[in-house]
Motif scaffolding. Structure first.
Motif: not given
Length: 408
Positions: A104-106, A136-150, A152-159
């Motif tokens: 995720l850092a890369l 499983i439901a909680g993990a699916v919802v939380l899985a939206l956040l790490p990549g989405g936040v990164v 948005l911060l990078e502004g790479d257009g792959e939200l």
């Protein structure tokens, strides 16, 4: 269930377990090696990320195989979930976090959720259904956040890809992991049910044999004892009559031996007609005035073999009770068709005052069997009079196999 069927079932279950092992732990290792291993070999991945990720990959594979293999060896209950090894579970979670953080850092949005998704699926296998669905439901919802936040911060257009792909991967991984395990649990429960059914069938057959043997031997021995006592009294006053009684004792002994062999071979079946005729002879030998009232319509009634067998057992038990538990001078047997039922009534006038003298386990057992066949068995004592009444429908019924047990 025969031994051959049990062996074939066991062999099939072993093959299914082997298939499930390769499907779940085996595929888990393959996914980690193919995806994470390929990422580690990528020249664009910096060395500072490769070393800890390689160690985490080895730990993740080891912990995943151990946890899933142990889970395959358990048969969870919906009420009591299996207990997971805490140390290995912590190791798997820690390794999964490491394998998620470095990709995720890369900004590798497709790789970072692979290890966490596997960890979520493994943990879910150790939880009861309700908590499993919540995880499983909680993990699916939380899985939206790490990549989405990164993203948005990078502004790479792959939200969209960064947020939705990890969530979908978590759900898909849980599905392909839990599905084979659910099938394995179901197969094991069915196998245990088959084994239990086989054990119960063996026990029921043993009880049936023991009950039939007790019934036959008890009846014959009671009559033999009665005739031996009579012969002993007659040997001085009427030797000829005593000789006749001794011949009958010899014949009864031979009949008992023959019936015992027939029970062992599984061929003997009690019938009402035989038991009524036998009761007439036995009661007469005991100097009991026995009166038989047989309705011709009842004799010719189209009763099933099961019904005749049950009524025969009632007749035998009632006769044995007269000989064993009464001082009867008169006995009556009445067999007729009334209100669509075959009714057998056996009474005697010598019921003893001892509590439970005529109310034995044999009558209670027979009552249960007649009730299961759609009939009834009752007995009552009024002073010296004791009456046993049995009724069975004359129409064909779905009734238990008469060989399943006998009065005891």
């Amino acid at each position: 269930m025969g031994d051959g069927s049990i062996e074939r079932t066991a062999a099939g279950l072993t093959s299914f377990r082997r298939y499930t092992w390769w499907t779940v732990p085996g595929m888990t290792v393959c996914v980690l090696v193919v995806f994470v291993g390929a990422w580690l070999l990528d020249g664009d991945v910096p060395l500072w990320a490769r070393a800890p990720a390689a160690v985490a990959l080895a730990v993740e594979m080891w912990a995943s195989v151990v946890l899933l293999s142990r889970r395959l060896a358990l048969l969870p209950s919906t009420d009591v979930p299996p207990e997971a090894p805490l140390g290995r579970l912590i190791a798997a979670v820690g390794a999964g976090v490491v394998l998620a953080v470095f990709p995720l850092a890369l900004h590798d949005y497709g790789l970072w959720p692979v290890a966490p998704a596997l960890v979520v699926a493994i943990v879910a296998t150790y939880l009861p259904p309700r908590r499993r669905r919540a995880l499983i439901a909680g993990a699916v919802v939380l899985a939206l956040l790490p990549g989405g936040v990164v993203s948005l911060l990078e502004g790479d257009g792959e939200l969209a890809y960064a947020a939705l792909f990890p969530a979908g991967l978590v759900a898909f991984t849980a599905w392909v992991t839990l599905g084979p395990l659910w099938a394995w649990d179901t197969a094991r429960r069915l196998d245990e049910a088959r084994r239990l059914e086989a054990e119960l069938a063996v026990r029921e057959e043993r009880l049936r044999f023991a009950a039939d043997l007790h019934d036959i031997q008890g009846h014959h021995l009671q009559v033999i004892a009665l005739k031996s006592e009579l012969a002993a009294r007659l040997v001085d006053v009427d030797p000829a009559r005593a000789a006749v009684e001794l011949k009958e004792i010899r014949q009864l002994s031979a009949d008992a031996l023959s019936d015992t062999r027939a029970v062992v071979q599984g061929y003997r079946r009690t019938s009402l007609d035989d038991e009524i005729g036998n009761a007439t002879r036995v009661l007469a030998a005991a100097d009991i005035d026995a009166r038989m009232t047989l309705d011709p319509a009842a004799v010719a009634a189209g009763l099933t073999d099961s019904a005749r067998h049950l009524l025969g057992l009632v007749m035998r038990e009632a006769t044995t009770n007269v000989l064993r538990h009464s001082r009867a001078g008169h006995a009556e047997v009445d067999y007729r068709i009334a209100d669509g039922s075959a009714r057998l009534r056996v009474s005697n006038d010598g019921a003893e005052d001892r509590p439970g003298a005529s109310d034995g386990t044999g009558l209670r057992t027979l009552a249960e069997r007649l009730e299961a066949a759609g009939g009834e068995l009752t007995w009552k004592r009024d002073g010296p009079l004791f009456v046993v009444t049995a009724a069975l429908p004359t129409r064909p019924l779905q009734s238990p196999n008469p060989a399943d047990g006998a009065a005891r």
